[in-house]
Scaffold this active site. Structure first.
Site, short mmCIF file in Angstrom:
data_model
loop_
_atom_site.label_atom_id
_atom_site.label_comp_id
_atom_site.label_asym_id
_atom_site.label_seq_id
_atom_site.Cartn_x
_atom_site.Cartn_y
_atom_site.Cartn_z
N GLU A 108 0.88 -1.04 -0.42
CA GLU A 108 0.38 0.07 0.43
C GLU A 108 0.45 1.01 0.18
O GLU A 108 2.10 1.20 0.18
CB GLU A 108 -0.62 -0.03 0.96
CG GLU A 108 -1.67 -1.28 1.32
CD GLU A 108 -2.49 -0.53 3.03
OE1 GLU A 108 -2.34 -0.59 3.75
OE2 GLU A 108 -3.12 -2.44 3.07
N LYS A 110 1.79 4.96 1.95
CA LYS A 110 2.12 5.14 2.79
C LYS A 110 1.92 6.27 2.79
O LYS A 110 2.65 7.36 2.33
CB LYS A 110 3.22 5.02 3.60
CG LYS A 110 3.55 5.77 5.30
CD LYS A 110 4.16 5.07 5.85
CE LYS A 110 3.82 5.29 7.50
NZ LYS A 110 3.73 6.65 7.76
N ASP A 112 1.00 10.68 3.53
CA ASP A 112 1.06 11.36 4.45
C ASP A 112 0.42 12.43 5.45
O ASP A 112 0.24 13.05 4.81
CB ASP A 112 2.31 12.70 4.15
CG ASP A 112 3.57 12.57 4.81
OD1 ASP A 112 3.48 12.18 6.11
OD2 ASP A 112 4.00 13.81 4.55
N TYR A 225 -8.04 1.48 5.75
CA TYR A 225 -6.61 1.03 5.47
C TYR A 225 -5.91 -0.03 6.24
O TYR A 225 -5.94 -1.14 6.71
CB TYR A 225 -4.62 1.11 5.06
CG TYR A 225 -4.83 2.30 6.09
CD1 TYR A 225 -4.64 2.01 7.15
CD2 TYR A 225 -4.25 3.54 5.95
CE1 TYR A 225 -4.00 2.67 8.68
CE2 TYR A 225 -4.20 4.43 6.94
CZ TYR A 225 -4.30 4.00 8.67
OH TYR A 225 -3.69 5.17 9.38
N LYS A 314 10.47 3.57 3.73
CA LYS A 314 10.15 5.19 3.73
C LYS A 314 10.42 5.40 2.31
O LYS A 314 11.85 4.93 1.56
CB LYS A 314 10.97 5.99 4.52
CG LYS A 314 9.98 4.99 5.97
CD LYS A 314 9.50 6.69 6.24
CE LYS A 314 9.30 7.14 7.44
NZ LYS A 314 8.83 8.69 8.20
N CYS A 413 21.53 45.90 -12.27
CA CYS A 413 21.55 43.92 -12.91
C CYS A 413 23.18 43.93 -12.24
O CYS A 413 24.26 44.57 -13.02
CB CYS A 413 21.20 43.80 -14.39
SG CYS A 413 21.04 42.69 -15.26
N CYS A 416 24.17 43.47 -16.30
CA CYS A 416 24.79 44.26 -17.09
C CYS A 416 24.81 45.32 -16.80
O CYS A 416 25.04 46.19 -16.90
CB CYS A 416 24.53 43.82 -18.13
SG CYS A 416 22.04 44.12 -18.46
N CYS A 431 15.58 42.93 -14.25
CA CYS A 431 17.13 43.61 -15.46
C CYS A 431 16.11 44.53 -16.31
O CYS A 431 15.00 44.45 -17.43
CB CYS A 431 17.77 43.05 -15.75
SG CYS A 431 19.00 44.04 -16.67
N CYS A 437 21.67 42.81 -21.58
CA CYS A 437 22.23 41.66 -20.34
C CYS A 437 22.40 40.40 -21.18
O CYS A 437 21.57 39.75 -22.15
CB CYS A 437 20.43 41.45 -19.76
SG CYS A 437 21.21 40.85 -18.23
#
Ligand code: IVH
Length: 683
Positions: A108, A110, A112, A225, A314, A413, A416, A431, A437
């Protein structure tokens, strides 16, 4: 260690507000277990290892579980061998010979979320309880009843007493949508609202609400479950059979649940789910293997609170803790400036992570991430790692100031040195260097070359990558300085295709002002706006030199577009690029600036019907619109004038019916000339 674990378990279980990632808690927990194993004299009855922590919240009544809610032993070996070890242990416990057939398992997901026990008496849901410490949980029936997936009533073939156990969880998309709503509430000034770090905390918080109205607004889901107490005489052979029966009684059972024979199939399941993990609509932190036969489960029995017949296998944690070494500002392909946290290397989501995005300045400030902070980093699948939050408890005294991008970059920037800018309603600093640039080069070139701009055939992203990465092209004009030799030396470029590219470049030089303008990729300037600008000003110089006020005179140009244009053309680098593009031979026919007609008819609505003596309908429409009028297709009370020609139809009838003024072409022309009606009587 006790105090640390007690504190964080309380944060997690009781307050639903963890301050550290689960993996960090697990790590310390295991250290303590190992220490106690080596030095049994240190083991005290109140050690966090001796009980599952969880307390009853004020306001929720305690529920004693008829059959304790167990936990499962966790296999920490995240590799496939975890499944093999489990199967080997089971075979040994059952004293199976090497050539005995494989054990039947149920594999199955798991989930969370949080464990829940549902009690049905006479086929009616009478109680829902959290796990609590396994012996005693909390009564959360009022909230659980709000979960649509949970049946309130069971069919007649269900037994008169039944406890179903499973997991309450929140889907990821629902979680995101809910957090979005929370952010909106907070932005609107709502008090006491917060966003949630992850779906599990959001689900746990919702389940333990005292007010079920609030819980009902949190989109919860459920998977069954296992079983708890069941009426006498109800016998299932196996866990698999029990799950199928639960399904038939209306309980949601995950379709990820599978039968598996022996270690090989467990390993295959573990692998397959690992690959699919990120596509699942909800979070899982592993898979669970259970011996299916209830007879075998009985023989295997329990060690303390954990059944020998089940194990949780896990996956690598998707969240970890680490420290922020620096916060860099990166320039993206579109000029977007993204703050990125440079991290002490940490293994998360299966890779070593050293960078995590902070998205934008606002996010960084909201999360209050500073250099020196300990943070929780999340990496799920191929998603870019991100900083989920700061562990404020661990903030050192010499932590940096809150992030202020403008101050940090002195307004420039980092690639540049062009000015950086942020629109009022936007989250991102950008920028303004655009074409100049280096970070934006590839994007700028591809945009310039596209079909609706300069239409340079054959100049696709692979080629642009090579040209820019190899330093052959720095700015747009460099494109037109390419020679056969520099092109033909590139990967996968035969002389013939090199010649084709050069021909395409040559061809692209003859263009139109609107294509050229659109091709520059100035923010907010789409094709339509480029066309309007070209038509209105006639020449590039006129556009470059236009003031914001003059720009605002153009159809559909508002303050944001005007500002964007001004900023672009104020950059000396960009002006330089314009000069060079003209110098390499890009030309277009310049026109006269359009003289904008006085908007004498603005606010007036016209409807045109019939055939006019001199004008076509389109011509009439253009003229009216140029004077600021609206031309509509149907007559209503709001219509100012109906212009009727020969063979006018139903629109004329409608106008008469509604009492709308009807005029002819001559009267319309007079109106256009004077702006005032020169009408003696309605036609
Ligand atoms: S079975 C005796 N199956 O994991 C076995 N638990 O420590 C009882 N969990 O608190 C649990 N997915 O909330 C089982 N497919 C699954 C599960 C699952 C998640 C959670 C459950 C429990 C914890 C086990």
């Amino acid at each position: 260690m006790h105090a640390f674990l007690h504190h964080h378990a309380h944060q997690y279980y009781v307050l639903d507000d963890p301050q550290i990632p689960d993996a960090e808690y697990d790590r310390v927990f295991k250290l303590l277990q190992a220490l106690e194993a080596q030095h049994p004299e240190l083991l005290t009855p109140d050690s966090p290892t001796q009980r599952v922590i969880g307390a009853v919240m004020d306001g929720l009544s305690p529920v004693r579980h008829a059959i304790p809610m167990l936990s499962i032993r966790t296999e920490t070996d995240t590799e496939a061998s975890g499944a093999e070890n489990f199967d080997a242990r089971i075979r040994k416990e059952l004293e199976l010979a090497d050539d005995a057939p494989p054990v039947e398992y149920v594999a199955e997901l798991k989930f969370d979320g949080l464990a829940m026990s549902l009690r049905y008496e006479n086929r009616i849901l009478v109680q829902a309880a959290t796990r609590g410490d396994g012996e005693t949980g909390e009564d959360v029936t009022h909230n659980i009843r709000t979960i649509h997936q949970i049946p309130l009533k069971l069919p007649a073939d269900a037994p008169p007493l039944l406890e179903v156990r499973g997991e309450v969880y929140m889907r990821r998309d629902e979680f995101e949508a809910m957090n979005e709503r929370q952010r909106e509430k907070i932005a609107a000034g709502a008090k006491g609202e917060k966003t949630f770090v992850n779906p599990r905390n959001a689900a746990a918080g919702a389940v333990r609400q005292l007010d079920s109205k609030i819980a009902a607004q949190r989109p919860l889901s459920f998977f069954a479950y296992s079983l708890g107490e069941v009426a006498e005489g109800v016998v299932f052979e196996s866990h698999w059979q029990a799950l199928q029966t639960l399904k038939s009684w209306g309980f949601p059972v995950s379709d990820g649940t599978r039968q598996a024979r022996g270690a090989t199939e467990l390993v295959a399941y573990h692998r397959r789910i690992a690959a699919e993990r990120d596509q699942l609509p909800f979070d899982i932190d592993g898979v669970v293997y259970k011996v299916s036969s209830f007879a075998l489960q009985k023989r295997l029995g329990f060690v303390t609170r954990e059944p020998r017949w089940a194990v949780a296998h896990k996956y690598p944690a998707q969240e970890q803790m680490t420290t922020v070494l620096a916060i860099d500002i990166q320039v993206g392909r579109t000029g977007k400036l993204t703050p990125v946290a440079k991290l002490a290397p940490v293994f998360v989501g299966g890779v070593t992570v050293t960078n995590a995005t902070l998205h934008n300045e606002g996010e960084a400030q909201r999360k209050d991430v500073r250099v020196g902070d300990t943070v929780i980093v999340r990496r799920a699948g191929d998603v870019i790692p991100e900083v989920v939050g700061v562990v404020l408890e661990k903030r050192p005294d010499d932590v940096s100031e809150p992030l202020n991008i403008y101050k940090r970059l002195s307004g420039q920037c980092p690639e540049c040195q062009s000015a950086i800018a942020k629109e009022e309603d936007e989250a991102d600093w950008r920028c303004t260097g655009g074409l100049f640039c280096p970070a934006q080069r590839k994007q700028a070139i591809l945009h310039f070359a596209q079909r609706r701009a300069l239409e340079i055939e054959g100049l696709g992203d692979k080629l642009v990558d090579q040209l820019v990465d190899g330093g052959v092209i720095k700015t747009l004009p460099d494109l037109y300085r390419l020679g056969l030799t520099s092109l033909a030396t590139l990967d996968r470029m035969a002389e013939k295709s090199a010649k084709n590219i050069l021909a395409a470049l040559e061809k692209s030089k003859q263009t139109t002002l609107n294509r050229f303008l659109y091709g520059l990729g100035i923010r907010q300037i789409g094709e339509a706006t480029a066309r309007d600008l070209a038509k209105h000003f006639g020449s590039l110089d006129a556009i470059m030199d236009a003031t914001e006020e003059q720009l605002l005179e153009v159809n559909d140009v508002g303050p944001i577009v005007a500002h964007s244009l001004r900023t672009f053309f104020e950059q000396p680098h960009n002006r330089e690029v314009m000069e060079q593009l003209r110098a390499v031979g890009i030309t277009w026919e310049e026109g006269e600036p359009a003289v904008r007609a006085p908007q004498t008819l603005s606010g007036k609505t016209f409807v045109l019907t019939g055939t006019f003596p001199t004008l076509s309908r389109d011509q009439a429409k253009d003229m009216l619109e140029a004077a600021g009028a609206k031309v509509s297709g149907s007559v209503s009370k709001k219509t100012s004038y109906v212009v009727a020609g020969a063979d006018a139809g139903s629109k004329l009838d409608k106008a008469t019916e509604l009492g709308v003024t009807v005029i002819d072409e001559a009267q319309m022309l007079a109106l256009l000339a004077s702006g005032a009606p020169s009408i003696s009587s309605a036609a």
